[in-house]
Every structure is written in structure tokens, then in C-alpha cells.
Write a protein that holds these residues in place. Structure first.
Motif, PDB file in Angstrom:
ATOM      1  N   PRO A  72       0.686  -1.310  -0.051  1.00 31.69           N
ATOM      2  CA  PRO A  72      -0.037   0.015   0.061  1.00 31.69           C
ATOM      3  C   PRO A  72       0.856   1.316   0.023  1.00 31.69           C
ATOM      4  N   ALA A  73       2.023   1.247   0.774  1.00 30.38           N
ATOM      5  CA  ALA A  73       2.494   2.484   0.785  1.00 30.38           C
ATOM      6  C   ALA A  73       3.603   2.505  -0.765  1.00 30.38           C
ATOM      7  N   THR A  74       3.828   1.320  -1.005  1.00 29.70           N
ATOM      8  CA  THR A  74       4.806   1.582  -2.248  1.00 29.70           C
ATOM      9  C   THR A  74       3.936   1.993  -3.563  1.00 29.70           C
ATOM     10  N   VAL A  75       2.593   1.607  -3.646  1.00 35.65           N
ATOM     11  CA  VAL A  75       1.810   1.831  -4.637  1.00 35.65           C
ATOM     12  C   VAL A  75       1.399   3.386  -4.478  1.00 35.65           C
ATOM     13  N   ARG A  77       2.672   5.977  -4.184  1.00 36.41           N
ATOM     14  CA  ARG A  77       3.558   7.120  -5.036  1.00 36.41           C
ATOM     15  C   ARG A  77       3.443   7.058  -6.495  1.00 36.41           C
ATOM     16  N   PHE A  78       2.588   5.915  -6.924  1.00 32.00           N
ATOM     17  CA  PHE A  78       2.512   5.789  -8.494  1.00 32.00           C
ATOM     18  C   PHE A  78       1.318   6.696  -8.915  1.00 32.00           C
ATOM     19  N   ARG A  79       1.542   6.934 -10.062  1.00 28.11           N
ATOM     20  CA  ARG A  79       0.595   8.018 -10.547  1.00 28.11           C
ATOM     21  C   ARG A  79      -0.769   7.364 -11.415  1.00 28.11           C
ATOM     22  N   THR A  80      -0.267   6.180 -12.173  1.00 31.26           N
ATOM     23  CA  THR A  80      -1.342   5.647 -13.109  1.00 31.26           C
ATOM     24  C   THR A  80      -1.752   4.532 -12.351  1.00 31.26           C
ATOM     25  N   GLU A  81      -3.103   3.989 -12.834  1.00 31.54           N
ATOM     26  CA  GLU A  81      -3.657   2.553 -12.275  1.00 31.54           C
ATOM     27  C   GLU A  81      -3.023   1.664 -13.015  1.00 31.54           C
ATOM     28  N   GLU A  82      -2.464   1.855 -14.259  1.00 25.14           N
ATOM     29  CA  GLU A  82      -1.827   0.921 -14.995  1.00 25.14           C
ATOM     30  C   GLU A  82      -0.510   0.332 -14.341  1.00 25.14           C
ATOM     31  N   ARG A  83       0.123   1.385 -13.635  1.00 26.20           N
ATOM     32  CA  ARG A  83       1.348   1.165 -12.983  1.00 26.20           C
ATOM     33  C   ARG A  83       1.287   0.332 -11.618  1.00 26.20           C
ATOM     34  N   VAL A  84      -0.166   0.465 -11.162  1.00 25.86           N
ATOM     35  CA  VAL A  84      -0.281  -0.098  -9.942  1.00 25.86           C
ATOM     36  C   VAL A  84      -0.519  -1.543 -10.101  1.00 25.86           C
ATOM     37  N   VAL A 118      -6.325  -3.736  -4.370  1.00 25.96           N
ATOM     38  CA  VAL A 118      -5.151  -2.741  -4.403  1.00 25.96           C
ATOM     39  C   VAL A 118      -5.535  -1.400  -5.293  1.00 25.96           C
ATOM     40  N   VAL A 119      -6.197  -1.856  -6.292  1.00 24.15           N
ATOM     41  CA  VAL A 119      -6.434  -0.452  -7.063  1.00 24.15           C
ATOM     42  C   VAL A 119      -7.416   0.363  -6.256  1.00 24.15           C
ATOM     43  N   ARG A 120      -8.529  -0.131  -5.679  1.00 25.62           N
ATOM     44  CA  ARG A 120      -9.701   0.548  -5.257  1.00 25.62           C
ATOM     45  C   ARG A 120      -8.955   1.080  -3.864  1.00 25.62           C
ATOM     46  N   GLU A 121      -7.836   0.514  -3.173  1.00 24.49           N
ATOM     47  CA  GLU A 121      -7.347   1.066  -2.088  1.00 24.49           C
ATOM     48  C   GLU A 121      -6.792   2.226  -2.507  1.00 24.49           C
ATOM     49  N   TRP A 122      -6.057   2.144  -3.638  1.00 24.01           N
ATOM     50  CA  TRP A 122      -5.061   3.335  -4.212  1.00 24.01           C
ATOM     51  C   TRP A 122      -6.026   4.342  -4.740  1.00 24.01           C
ATOM     52  N   LEU A 123      -7.174   4.236  -5.174  1.00 24.20           N
ATOM     53  CA  LEU A 123      -7.875   5.393  -5.514  1.00 24.20           C
ATOM     54  C   LEU A 123      -8.508   5.915  -4.485  1.00 24.20           C
ATOM     55  N   ALA A 124      -8.780   5.382  -3.283  1.00 23.36           N
ATOM     56  CA  ALA A 124      -9.369   5.957  -2.052  1.00 23.36           C
ATOM     57  C   ALA A 124      -8.233   6.754  -1.213  1.00 23.36           C
ATOM     58  N   ARG A 125      -7.075   6.741  -1.659  1.00 18.26           N
ATOM     59  CA  ARG A 125      -5.954   7.406  -0.880  1.00 18.26           C
ATOM     60  C   ARG A 125      -6.410   8.974  -0.835  1.00 18.26           C
ATOM     61  N   PRO A 126      -5.849   9.707   0.162  1.00 18.75           N
ATOM     62  CA  PRO A 126      -6.075  10.997   0.373  1.00 18.75           C
ATOM     63  C   PRO A 126      -5.262  11.920  -0.562  1.00 18.75           C
TER      64      PRO A 126
END
Length: 126
Positions: A72-75, A77-84, A118-126
Motif C-alpha cells: 500500500p505504501a509502495t503504490v 507514489r504511483f501516478r497511474t492505475e496501469e502502474r499499480v 489494491v487499485v480500489r485502496e489506491w484510488l481511495a488514498r487522500p
């Protein structure tokens, strides 16, 4: 009193010395490492970690577990869903490889990661 007996190993060592096979070895004439230091009971673990380039002495299977925990901490800093998704796919490949026993360290049985979660969690980040 010396004995006239010379073991096979002693003979091989003596002959190698006479042939100069021990001359000019790396470290010749230099002090032994850690000479004069206090005895460390974990010297062999530290030596193994340095020799095998283990991060902090952690076997690769356990390092993989840590990467899963840190995902979660690693992704973040990613900017795109594709990268995640690519990071999750790469980690899942390594998990499968480890589960089959093709990675050094204690055996593990790790569940593959759900890329959608993982993408859902990434999208919900502040």
C-alpha cells in the motif's frame, strides 16, 4: 619430539607451499578483519548477510512477505492505475515462484494479491 609421519593433507599443503601456491593471495600481509573487536555471537549471520547481499539478513522469502505488507505504501507514489496493476502482477508472479519453492529461505504459502482491491485502496488514498 617430532614424528616422521606426515598425513596426506599435510603433504599436500607442504607441497603447495613449496610450489608457491599460497604466495600473493588476496589480503596477504594485511590484518585479519575484526581483529581486536569484541566477540560477537552473531558474527556468522552478519558475515552471511554481507556475503550473500541479504538486505538486513532477511531471506528472500521473508523479504517478499515484507514487500507484500509494504505494497500500500509502495503504490501510493504511483501516478497511474496501469502502474499499480503492473506492480501487483509482478509481485503475484514472485509470490507464485516462492510458493513453488523456487526462492531461497523458509518455505512460504502466500496468497496472490487482488489487483482490483489494491487499485480500489489506491484510488481511495487522500
Amino acid at each position: 619430539m617430532t614424528s616422521g609421519y606426515e598425513s596426506h593433507i599435510d603433504r599436500l599443503i607442504r607441497e603447495a607451499q613449496e610450489q608457491g601456491q599460497f604466495d600473493n593471495l588476496p589480503g596477504a600481509g594485511k590484518p585479519l578483519p575484526d581483529r581486536g573487536e569484541l566477540y560477537d555471537e552473531d558474527w556468522w549471520v552478519k558475515s552471511l548477510a554481507q556475503r550473500e547481499d541479504l538486505a538486513g539478513g532477511i531471506p528472500p522469502t521473508l523479504r517478499l512477505r515484507r514487500e507484500i505488507e509494504d505494497l500500500p505504501a509502495t503504490v501510493r507514489r504511483f501516478r497511474t492505475e496501469e502502474r499499480v496493476r503492473a506492480a501487483v502482477a509482478e509481485l503475484n508472479d514472485r509470490i507464485e515462484h516462492a510458493n513453488r519453492g523456487h526462492v531461497e529461505g523458509p518455505p512460504v504459502m502466500l496468497r496472490p494479491l487482488d489487483a482490483d482491491a489494491v487499485v480500489r485502496e489506491w484510488l481511495a488514498r487522500p
